[in-house]
Design an enzyme around this catalytic site. Structure first.
Site, mmCIF file in Angstrom:
data_model
loop_
_atom_site.group_PDB
_atom_site.id
_atom_site.type_symbol
_atom_site.label_atom_id
_atom_site.label_comp_id
_atom_site.label_asym_id
_atom_site.label_seq_id
_atom_site.Cartn_x
_atom_site.Cartn_y
_atom_site.Cartn_z
ATOM 1 N N LYS A 74 0.859 -1.271 -0.005
ATOM 2 C CA LYS A 74 0.100 -0.114 0.105
ATOM 3 C C LYS A 74 0.858 1.253 0.009
ATOM 4 C CE LYS A 74 -4.122 -1.778 1.847
ATOM 5 N NZ LYS A 74 -5.263 -2.074 2.629
ATOM 6 N N GLU A 116 -1.848 6.436 8.195
ATOM 7 C CA GLU A 116 -2.810 7.502 7.349
ATOM 8 C C GLU A 116 -3.612 8.542 8.180
ATOM 9 O OE1 GLU A 116 -5.471 5.702 4.494
ATOM 10 O OE2 GLU A 116 -3.760 5.154 3.334
ATOM 11 N N ARG A 162 -7.339 -7.321 -9.201
ATOM 12 C CA ARG A 162 -8.110 -8.374 -9.639
ATOM 13 C C ARG A 162 -9.549 -8.060 -9.869
ATOM 14 N NH1 ARG A 162 -10.897 -8.094 -4.730
ATOM 15 N NH2 ARG A 162 -9.817 -7.269 -3.200
#
Ligand code: ADP
Ligand code: ADP
Ligand code: MG
Length: 472
Positions: free
Chosen positions: A115, A199, A291
């Site tokens: 990430k 974050e 995906r």
């Protein structure tokens, strides 16, 4: 076109892939652990092979899967979602053995699966990213210093996390200190990596994501957005397309952002770029899923594009069958994840035998399910056993039709989230189309519904139970 595809997955997504193969005239090969011998995907594929007695190992061994693909004459492998779908090693082994992996290159899976690396790619593409650390945290003191910098609340996240796991909101320094080790051990256990980053917490955001498709000729398009704000513990429950919370200008803006991210990393095949929408109207890149997604269905409903078919075509070296200018959407679609869980009992998993199942029907209703009457849901896997997908011309009609379709769907023998979704559908906040990721937590009362069945259903259920007891 690929000739034969190994479906390296189980459940409803394996059924979904087998269906796309059938329509394309591509042979499909299913795999199953012993616990899945009677699973629906085994019946829907052209061939099926056991991958051993362990309920999980067979679905998680990339070498064994690619060997099986080669032995059974497959020239393609579809990973579905979950399991090895975002495992770069599988894509790499496929490439080295001459089996086309139906997804992006291993290097792209690798970089987007991290990430912090994904955030850097988005930044390079000029896309706004949720404020956060540049890379992984070195220790708890680093975490505390960074949190001071961004301001509480913050989100502590596993760098290689997924499926809503390895994420903790920390409201203050004490919270962060307590959660730091916890998230690390969660990440290590679930993803085999201890890296975490931080974050800024966007308070009560909307989860907005964009479906993209990219072929090997450099064509990259978006298929508009989905609103996945109805979540419990960072896991999606109900998804909508398009988002009832965006205007056309925002829609176009976010679509273009997603395409920029995909282009930046040289993306090929289907993917999803996830964003958070703040209450002030700002969009922030969150992550990219490399995906097919659980909720690809609702995008198919509003655009008419079969995403799994496009995936197989792209992997076959064919160009996209659509161009950005010609992609349009009509109406609204909702997907309800029917999980074998008891919402009245803390969403406790409710595995077991489905004594009766009546699939819903009528206009605008689609079910992508892995269940049938008499099927026993094994305890080893994800609790999602069916997806109810509804399409209607407008928001009002979607609400009416969704309620009707949920009632139409009857599952006996196990608890499911069906009745809970009916409560959400009746709630004025949801009906207004204006809600955020805090909705489920803010409305615990919605799990306190009555489960009384209509008398005739009750009579049928009692009769069925007596018949089962007496071995009739
Ligand atoms: P989507 O974003 O397609 O809605 P989810 O995040 O709900 O997908 O994940 C789909 C399935 O894949 C779930 O069963 C989830 O538990 C599983 N999953 C997703 N990411 C991972 C991962 N990194 N590791 C293990 N399982 C994962
Ligand atoms: P996963 O890989 O498990 O899907 P995500 O990074 O996509 O993890 O986050 C899952 C969910 O957690 C989001 O949909 C959102 O509800 C919540 N979330 C993640 N990051 C933040 C953040 N910075 N601020 C607020 N909510 C967040
Ligand atoms: Mg996500």
């Amino acid at each position: 076109m690929l000739k034969k595809v190994l479906i390296a997955n189980r459940g409803e997504i394996a059924v979904r892939i087998a269906r796309a193969c059938r329509e394309l005239g591509v042979r499909s090969v299913a795999i199953y652990a012993e616990a899945d011998r009677y699973a629906l995907h085994v019946k829907k594929a052209d061939e099926a092979y056991s991958v051993g007695p362990d309920p999980l190992q067979g679905y998680l061994n990339p070498h064994q899967l690619v060997n099986l693909a080669v032995e059974t004459g497959c020239d393609g492998l579809h990973p579905g979602y979950g399991f090895l779908s975002e495992n770069p090693e599988l894509a790499e082994i496929c490439a080295s053995r001459g089996v086309k992996f139906i997804g992006p290159a291993a290097s792209v899976i690798q970089s987007m699966g991290d990430k912090t690396e994904a955030r850097r790619s988005a930044e390079r593409a000029g896309v706004p990213v949720t404020p956060g650390t540049d890379g992984n945290l070195t220790d708890v003191n680093d975490a505390l210093a960074m949190a001071e910098k961004f301001g509480y609340p913050v989100m502590l996240k596993a760098t290689s996390g997924g499926g809503g796991r390895g994420i903790r909101r920390c409201n203050d320094a004490k919270d962060l200190q307590q959660n730091y080790q916890r998230v690390i051990s969660e990440a290590t256990k679930a993803f085999g990596r201890a890296d975490v980053f931080l974050e800024k917490c966007i308070v009560n955001p909307r989860h907005i994501e964009v479906q993209i498709l990219a072929d090997s000729f450099g064509n990259t398009v978006h298929l508009f957005e989905r609103d996945c704000s109805i979540q419990r513990r960072n896991q999606k429950l109900i998804e909508l397309a398009p988002s009832p919370q965006l205007n056309d200008e925002q829609r176009q803006y976010i679509g273009e952002l997603a395409v920029k991210v995909a282009r930046e990393v040289g993306y090929e095949n289907a993917g999803t770029v996830e964003f958070l929408l703040d209450s002030d109207g700002s969009f922030y890149f969150m992550e990219m899923n490399t995906r097919v997604q659980v909720e690809h269905t609702i995008t198919e409903e509003i655009t008419g594009i079969d995403i799994v078919r496009e995936q197989i075509r792209i992997a076959s070296g064919l160009p996209l069958s659509v161009q950005q200018e010609t992609i349009t959407y009509t109406g609204f679609s909702a997907q309800f994840r029917i999980n074998a869980e008891d919402p009245k009992n803390g969403f406790l998993p409710s595995f077991g035998r489905i004594s009766r199942y009546y699939s819903p029907g009528g206009p605008g209703v689609r079910t992508d399910a892995a269940i049938y009457t008499g099927y026993t849901i094994p305890p080893h896997y994800d609790s999602m056993c069916a997806k109810l997908v509804v399409w209607a011309r407008n928001w009002e009609e979607l609400l009416d039709r969704s309620l009707r379709a949920l009632e139409d769907m009857q599952i006996y023998g196990i608890h499911t989230t069906r009745d809970y979704y009916k409560q959400i559908l009746k709630h004025p906040e949801f009906r207004s189309g204006n809600f955020n990721t805090g909705f489920v937590e803010a409305h615990p009362e919605l799990t306190q519904y009555s489960t009384k069945r209509r008398p005739e259903f009750l009579a049928a259920a009692i009769a069925a139970a007596i018949a089962a007891q007496s071995g009739m």
